[in-house]
Write a protein that holds these residues in place. Structure first.
Motif, mmCIF file in Angstrom:
data_model
loop_
_atom_site.group_PDB
_atom_site.id
_atom_site.type_symbol
_atom_site.label_atom_id
_atom_site.label_comp_id
_atom_site.label_asym_id
_atom_site.label_seq_id
_atom_site.Cartn_x
_atom_site.Cartn_y
_atom_site.Cartn_z
ATOM 1 N N PRO A 190 -29.008 -1.937 11.735
ATOM 2 C CA PRO A 190 -30.242 -1.419 11.141
ATOM 3 C C PRO A 190 -30.132 0.094 10.921
ATOM 4 C CG PRO A 190 -30.750 -2.889 12.958
ATOM 5 C CD PRO A 190 -29.259 -2.661 12.979
ATOM 6 N N GLY A 191 -30.580 0.529 9.784
ATOM 7 C CA GLY A 191 -30.534 1.952 9.469
ATOM 8 C C GLY A 191 -29.323 2.360 8.662
ATOM 9 N N GLY A 192 -28.395 1.428 8.417
ATOM 10 C CA GLY A 192 -27.286 1.736 7.533
ATOM 11 C C GLY A 192 -26.003 2.186 8.186
ATOM 12 N N ASP A 193 -25.732 1.773 9.409
ATOM 13 C CA ASP A 193 -24.454 2.075 10.048
ATOM 14 C C ASP A 193 -23.611 0.811 10.127
ATOM 15 O OD1 ASP A 193 -24.831 4.818 10.590
ATOM 16 O OD2 ASP A 193 -26.078 4.325 12.317
ATOM 17 N N LEU A 194 -22.345 0.969 10.480
ATOM 18 C CA LEU A 194 -21.420 -0.148 10.586
ATOM 19 C C LEU A 194 -20.811 -0.161 11.979
ATOM 20 C CD1 LEU A 194 -19.905 -2.430 9.042
ATOM 21 C CD2 LEU A 194 -18.136 -0.736 8.545
ATOM 22 N N ALA B 269 -12.946 -8.120 0.423
ATOM 23 C CA ALA B 269 -14.203 -7.805 1.102
ATOM 24 C C ALA B 269 -14.087 -6.371 1.604
ATOM 25 C CB ALA B 269 -14.445 -8.752 2.265
ATOM 26 N N VAL B 270 -15.096 -5.556 1.307
ATOM 27 C CA VAL B 270 -15.108 -4.165 1.752
ATOM 28 C C VAL B 270 -16.401 -3.912 2.496
ATOM 29 C CG1 VAL B 270 -15.013 -1.746 1.042
ATOM 30 C CG2 VAL B 270 -13.726 -3.459 -0.243
ATOM 31 N N ALA B 271 -16.277 -3.479 3.752
ATOM 32 C CA ALA B 271 -17.432 -3.089 4.554
ATOM 33 C C ALA B 271 -17.449 -1.561 4.604
ATOM 34 C CB ALA B 271 -17.328 -3.669 5.959
ATOM 35 N N PHE B 272 -18.459 -0.967 4.023
ATOM 36 C CA PHE B 272 -18.571 0.491 3.964
ATOM 37 C C PHE B 272 -19.244 1.034 5.219
ATOM 38 C CE2 PHE B 272 -18.340 -0.993 -0.385
ATOM 39 C CZ PHE B 272 -17.444 -0.109 -0.959
ATOM 40 N N LYS B 273 -18.941 2.267 5.580
ATOM 41 C CA LYS B 273 -19.557 2.903 6.748
ATOM 42 C C LYS B 273 -21.069 2.977 6.623
ATOM 43 C CE LYS B 273 -15.617 5.666 8.129
ATOM 44 N NZ LYS B 273 -15.120 7.011 8.410
ATOM 45 N N SER B 274 -21.579 2.909 5.410
ATOM 46 C CA SER B 274 -23.027 2.951 5.168
ATOM 47 C C SER B 274 -23.710 1.642 5.548
ATOM 48 C CB SER B 274 -23.297 3.229 3.691
ATOM 49 O OG SER B 274 -22.846 2.129 2.896
ATOM 50 N N GLY B 275 -22.928 0.586 5.867
ATOM 51 C CA GLY B 275 -23.499 -0.707 6.209
ATOM 52 C C GLY B 275 -23.556 -1.677 5.041
ATOM 53 N N THR B 276 -23.089 -1.270 3.871
ATOM 54 C CA THR B 276 -23.067 -2.143 2.696
ATOM 55 C C THR B 276 -21.786 -2.971 2.698
ATOM 56 O OG1 THR B 276 -24.399 -0.627 1.381
ATOM 57 C CG2 THR B 276 -23.003 -2.149 0.162
ATOM 58 N N LEU B 277 -21.895 -4.238 2.272
ATOM 59 C CA LEU B 277 -20.751 -5.141 2.152
ATOM 60 C C LEU B 277 -20.579 -5.514 0.692
ATOM 61 C CD1 LEU B 277 -18.615 -7.052 3.493
ATOM 62 C CD2 LEU B 277 -20.418 -8.791 3.502
ATOM 63 N N ARG B 278 -19.327 -5.441 0.199
ATOM 64 C CA ARG B 278 -19.044 -5.863 -1.170
ATOM 65 C C ARG B 278 -17.945 -6.917 -1.145
ATOM 66 N NH1 ARG B 278 -16.982 -1.420 -4.682
ATOM 67 N NH2 ARG B 278 -14.987 -2.011 -3.794
ATOM 68 N N HIS C 84 -18.927 -10.077 -8.402
ATOM 69 C CA HIS C 84 -19.083 -9.230 -7.215
ATOM 70 C C HIS C 84 -20.387 -9.608 -6.536
ATOM 71 C CE1 HIS C 84 -16.409 -5.689 -8.612
ATOM 72 N NE2 HIS C 84 -16.066 -6.778 -9.256
ATOM 73 N N LEU C 85 -20.389 -9.566 -5.211
ATOM 74 C CA LEU C 85 -21.599 -9.765 -4.422
ATOM 75 C C LEU C 85 -21.727 -8.560 -3.510
ATOM 76 C CD1 LEU C 85 -23.956 -11.542 -3.371
ATOM 77 C CD2 LEU C 85 -22.326 -12.481 -1.726
ATOM 78 N N THR C 86 -22.865 -7.878 -3.568
ATOM 79 C CA THR C 86 -23.105 -6.706 -2.731
ATOM 80 C C THR C 86 -24.319 -6.952 -1.855
ATOM 81 O OG1 THR C 86 -22.200 -5.265 -4.432
ATOM 82 C CG2 THR C 86 -23.554 -4.224 -2.750
ATOM 83 N N CYS C 87 -24.160 -6.707 -0.560
ATOM 84 C CA CYS C 87 -25.259 -6.840 0.398
ATOM 85 C C CYS C 87 -25.490 -5.450 0.985
ATOM 86 C CB CYS C 87 -24.892 -7.842 1.487
ATOM 87 S SG CYS C 87 -26.240 -8.144 2.643
ATOM 88 N N SER C 88 -26.637 -4.883 0.682
ATOM 89 C CA SER C 88 -26.963 -3.530 1.126
ATOM 90 C C SER C 88 -27.448 -3.517 2.567
ATOM 91 C CB SER C 88 -28.047 -2.941 0.226
ATOM 92 O OG SER C 88 -27.582 -2.876 -1.096
ATOM 93 N N ALA C 89 -27.381 -2.346 3.171
ATOM 94 C CA ALA C 89 -27.913 -2.136 4.516
ATOM 95 C C ALA C 89 -29.434 -2.236 4.483
ATOM 96 C CB ALA C 89 -27.482 -0.772 5.029
ATOM 97 N N ASP C 90 -30.030 -2.425 5.659
ATOM 98 C CA ASP C 90 -31.481 -2.524 5.784
ATOM 99 C C ASP C 90 -31.943 -1.561 6.868
ATOM 100 O OD1 ASP C 90 -33.885 -4.485 5.026
ATOM 101 O OD2 ASP C 90 -34.020 -4.010 7.161
ATOM 102 N N THR C 91 -33.139 -1.060 6.745
ATOM 103 C CA THR C 91 -33.643 -0.105 7.740
ATOM 104 C C THR C 91 -34.074 -0.773 9.047
ATOM 105 O OG1 THR C 91 -35.855 -0.224 6.792
ATOM 106 C CG2 THR C 91 -34.422 1.532 5.993
#
Length: 69
Positions: free
Chosen positions: A46-50, A3-12, A20-27
């Motif tokens: 919200p807005g893409g931060d972690l 599991a990888v949580a990116f600083k952009s707020g996306t989870l893979r 693979h399952l990817t959950c993108s950030a939301d505004t």
């Protein structure tokens, strides 16, 4: 497998099947949150931060402010 949580707020998530399952950030919403094995928590803001919290209940959000739960 991973599991990888990116600083952009996306989870893979990667499964042992190779899928693979990817959950993108939301505004506007927190699209996901996950708790790690040692008491750490990760939340896509919200807005893409972690945001990351430690077992002690305090952590730091992306702007460097202290968060408490």
């Amino acid at each position: 497998m991973s599991a990888v949580a990116f600083k952009s707020g996306t989870l893979r998530l990667v499964f042992d099947s190779g899928m693979h399952l990817t959950c993108s950030a939301d505004t506007s919403f927190e699209p996901w949150r996950i708790a790690g094995p040692r008491g750490r928590r990760f939340v896509s803001l919200p807005g893409g931060d972690l945001a990351v919290w430690s077992r002690s209940g305090t952590g730091e959000d992306p702007q460097g402010r202290t968060a408490k739960h």
